[in-house]
Design an enzyme around this catalytic site. Sequence first.
Site, mmCIF file in Angstrom:
data_model
loop_
_atom_site.group_PDB
_atom_site.id
_atom_site.type_symbol
_atom_site.label_atom_id
_atom_site.label_comp_id
_atom_site.label_asym_id
_atom_site.label_seq_id
_atom_site.Cartn_x
_atom_site.Cartn_y
_atom_site.Cartn_z
ATOM 1 N N THR A 64 21.825 -17.684 -10.835
ATOM 2 C CA THR A 64 22.631 -18.831 -10.436
ATOM 3 C C THR A 64 21.795 -20.042 -10.025
ATOM 4 O O THR A 64 22.175 -21.180 -10.316
ATOM 5 C CB THR A 64 23.580 -18.431 -9.279
ATOM 6 O OG1 THR A 64 24.236 -17.217 -9.658
ATOM 7 C CG2 THR A 64 24.622 -19.497 -9.014
ATOM 8 N N GLY A 101 24.188 -14.979 -5.677
ATOM 9 C CA GLY A 101 24.799 -16.281 -5.966
ATOM 10 C C GLY A 101 24.979 -17.188 -4.755
ATOM 11 O O GLY A 101 25.540 -18.272 -4.878
ATOM 12 N N LYS A 161 18.657 -2.581 -14.927
ATOM 13 C CA LYS A 161 18.737 -3.163 -13.586
ATOM 14 C C LYS A 161 19.971 -2.533 -12.957
ATOM 15 O O LYS A 161 21.109 -2.870 -13.293
ATOM 16 C CB LYS A 161 18.885 -4.694 -13.652
ATOM 17 C CG LYS A 161 19.034 -5.289 -12.262
ATOM 18 C CD LYS A 161 19.427 -6.748 -12.270
ATOM 19 C CE LYS A 161 20.112 -7.069 -10.959
ATOM 20 N NZ LYS A 161 20.609 -8.423 -10.875
#
Lengths: 256, 66
Positions: free
Chosen positions: A210, A161, A100
């Site tokens: 998150t 996040g 990633k």
Amino acid sequence: MTDTVLKLGKYEFNSRLFVGTGKYETLDLMKEALEASGSEVITVAVRRASVGCKPGESLLDYIDQEKYTILPNTAGCYSADEAVRTARLAREMGISDLIKLEVLGDKDTLLPDPVDTLKATEILVKEGFTVLVYTSDDPIIAKRLEDAGATSVMPAGAPIGSGQGILNPNNIRIILETLSVPVIVDAGVGTASDVTAAMELGCVGVLLNTGIAGAKDPVQMARAMKLACESGRLAYLSGRIPKKLYANASSPLKDF
Amino acid sequence: MQITVNGENREYSTGTSLSELLKSIDIDERYVAVELNRKIVPRTQFSEKLLAENDTLEIVTFVGGG
């Protein structure tokens, strides 16, 4: 419903929810949340090993590799060189060639640096990595990343996040229309409806961390995200009705 | 001899192999990837790779992340 498997290069998955392993209070809690999410792909970061990295204490001890595919990230890298170095080290762990790719441009927004992201994609593709690349929701750079050979392009719904959801669904729609590689929304998801929204647009998957790890009850939220992902996918495949300005009665018109 | 391990200076006797160094700091080699002077050392070479004065090692592993 019969859905096709999700193909990412040589990899195939049934679950379309990808989850991270960061920010959990304990590794036991993480394990339970991963389980509840039904995910088959989980992300990890590459960091310096601390002295005394013994079996039983490592993250890898809590991840059943028969069940999960590990997707290492290059989080925290601010240049193409750093990200490529991190990707090579991740591959050397001997688990897979999946990466990633994440090349950040700024510490406050954690927005990607488009120039270095493209540069790193070109290098890693040439080196044989299966590159899933994190990017902004800009359709032009998304297309450039596809052209550079990325296996999947992963636009952020909102900053990492932030939990703001899909801030610009129109850009995601344009990306989906323009690209032919699988598009996965990565980052910004705050709650279940955000996942559903991404899937209803036609994204092949959603990657989040998150939204689950930071919830009051991460295990229950993981299950909510799983159901949301399935719901959104089903709705997308079912073909929603067009939005209209005026009403359209559901009951037959009165005939007496 | 001085070896820098993840940014920290450590003292080792001449002829120490990478495998021996990892063992000395309690690191299981199946859990790490290693760079010696910015070049990756394949795990299969850990035991034969002898370290030299002023070598710099970067030892990484997987941790939680999104």
